[in-house]
Design a protein around this motif. Sequence first.
Motif, short mmCIF file in Angstrom:
data_model
loop_
_atom_site.label_atom_id
_atom_site.label_comp_id
_atom_site.label_asym_id
_atom_site.label_seq_id
_atom_site.Cartn_x
_atom_site.Cartn_y
_atom_site.Cartn_z
N PRO A 46 0.80 -1.23 0.00
CA PRO A 46 0.00 0.00 0.00
C PRO A 46 0.83 1.28 0.00
CG PRO A 46 -0.04 -1.04 2.16
CD PRO A 46 0.65 -2.00 1.24
N THR A 47 2.07 1.22 0.49
CA THR A 47 2.89 2.44 0.58
C THR A 47 3.87 2.59 -0.57
OG1 THR A 47 4.61 1.31 1.88
CG2 THR A 47 2.76 2.28 3.09
N GLY A 48 4.15 1.53 -1.31
CA GLY A 48 5.14 1.59 -2.38
C GLY A 48 6.56 1.34 -1.92
N ALA A 49 6.77 1.25 -0.61
CA ALA A 49 8.11 1.02 -0.09
C ALA A 49 8.62 -0.37 -0.46
CB ALA A 49 8.12 1.20 1.43
N GLY A 50 7.73 -1.35 -0.48
CA GLY A 50 8.14 -2.70 -0.84
C GLY A 50 8.66 -2.78 -2.26
N ARG A 51 8.05 -2.01 -3.19
CA ARG A 51 8.53 -2.00 -4.57
C ARG A 51 9.94 -1.40 -4.64
NH1 ARG A 51 6.62 -4.91 -8.43
NH2 ARG A 51 4.51 -4.40 -7.71
N LEU A 52 10.18 -0.33 -3.87
CA LEU A 52 11.50 0.29 -3.87
C LEU A 52 12.56 -0.65 -3.29
CD1 LEU A 52 10.55 3.90 -2.67
CD2 LEU A 52 11.07 3.14 -4.99
N LEU A 53 12.19 -1.44 -2.30
CA LEU A 53 13.13 -2.37 -1.67
C LEU A 53 13.25 -3.70 -2.42
CD1 LEU A 53 12.12 -1.79 2.07
CD2 LEU A 53 14.11 -0.84 0.87
N GLY A 54 12.43 -3.88 -3.45
CA GLY A 54 12.47 -5.14 -4.20
C GLY A 54 11.74 -6.28 -3.52
N LEU A 55 10.91 -5.98 -2.53
CA LEU A 55 10.20 -7.03 -1.79
C LEU A 55 8.90 -7.44 -2.47
CD1 LEU A 55 10.70 -5.67 1.83
CD2 LEU A 55 12.02 -7.43 0.69
N THR A 56 8.27 -6.50 -3.21
CA THR A 56 6.99 -6.82 -3.84
C THR A 56 7.16 -7.87 -4.92
OG1 THR A 56 6.28 -4.56 -3.39
CG2 THR A 56 4.97 -5.82 -4.96
N GLU A 57 8.25 -7.78 -5.69
CA GLU A 57 8.51 -8.80 -6.70
C GLU A 57 8.65 -10.18 -6.06
OE1 GLU A 57 8.56 -8.61 -9.88
OE2 GLU A 57 8.43 -6.45 -10.21
N MET A 58 9.30 -10.23 -4.90
CA MET A 58 9.43 -11.49 -4.18
C MET A 58 8.06 -12.04 -3.78
SD MET A 58 11.40 -12.17 -0.57
CE MET A 58 12.81 -11.21 -1.15
N GLY A 59 7.19 -11.15 -3.30
CA GLY A 59 5.85 -11.59 -2.92
C GLY A 59 5.04 -12.07 -4.11
N GLU A 60 5.20 -11.40 -5.28
CA GLU A 60 4.47 -11.82 -6.47
C GLU A 60 4.90 -13.23 -6.91
OE1 GLU A 60 5.28 -8.76 -9.24
OE2 GLU A 60 3.77 -7.38 -8.46
N ILE A 61 6.20 -13.47 -6.84
CA ILE A 61 6.70 -14.80 -7.22
C ILE A 61 6.18 -15.86 -6.26
CG2 ILE A 61 8.78 -16.21 -7.43
CD1 ILE A 61 10.23 -13.72 -8.39
N LYS A 62 6.18 -15.56 -4.93
CA LYS A 62 5.66 -16.52 -3.95
C LYS A 62 4.18 -16.81 -4.20
CE LYS A 62 8.87 -15.54 -0.15
NZ LYS A 62 8.99 -15.07 1.26
N THR A 63 3.41 -15.75 -4.48
CA THR A 63 1.98 -15.93 -4.74
C THR A 63 1.75 -16.76 -5.98
OG1 THR A 63 1.55 -13.77 -3.72
CG2 THR A 63 -0.19 -14.71 -5.08
#
Length: 252
Positions: A46-63
Amino acid sequence: MYNTDLPTRAELPSTGKLLRSTLMAAVIAVALLITVVLPAEYAIDPTGAGRLLGLTEMGEIKTQLAEEAELDQANEEAAAVQASPSATPQESASDNQPTAAQQASDVEPEQVASLVPDQEMVQPEASVALAEALAAEEAASQATEEAATWGDEVSFTLTPGEGTEYKLTMEEGAVATFAWVSDGGPLNFDTHGDGNGNSISYEKGRGVPEDEGELEAAFTGNHGWFFRNRNDNDVTVVLRVGGDYGELNKVL
């Protein structure tokens, strides 16, 4: 032996300090949950911080992996239920039908001769050569038109279990055309987009050998495809894109 001095009442933390420390710890925990845990585990950012840290891509792959595992299990259960050793009525009926070879053997020589066209009906060699030349010219023209339609074309090979991702940089409302085809087996894919704290899933597919169509950007950002090879052999993919977009980039 020495007795440890007990702290005095003045040295003990007050109730207000304990409450402030507890509140501060709770705030930090919530901040870590929103900026780190949710993007990395569930691709929720929701904040966009995960995308900057590269964590959102990790979550998408896990999902994506979790969804593929669920689909694999569901298909295996469905296949086990549908499996049956007895022949179906259609198979039994087909056993009684004469084969093409048997039907051909029943044709009399006179009938075979009647099926052969007269020599007078065969086109002259010049007409055949002209028709072949026209067909070759038309095929070359069509190939030239197709090459002009696509802006980019990439080819890549996925080993068993390997995944990769290609995305287009697009403005909100822009429309890109695409077509991809796999050689060696079907693929699992996820067409999605992200950018500026936004994310969207357009389409998902399992065991698909090819696909084509249009991709309209729901917002300004990166929009494209995640491919995964679930076959036991290498699969080569050719991806073509055209239309209104900036660049085609390999993300993974």
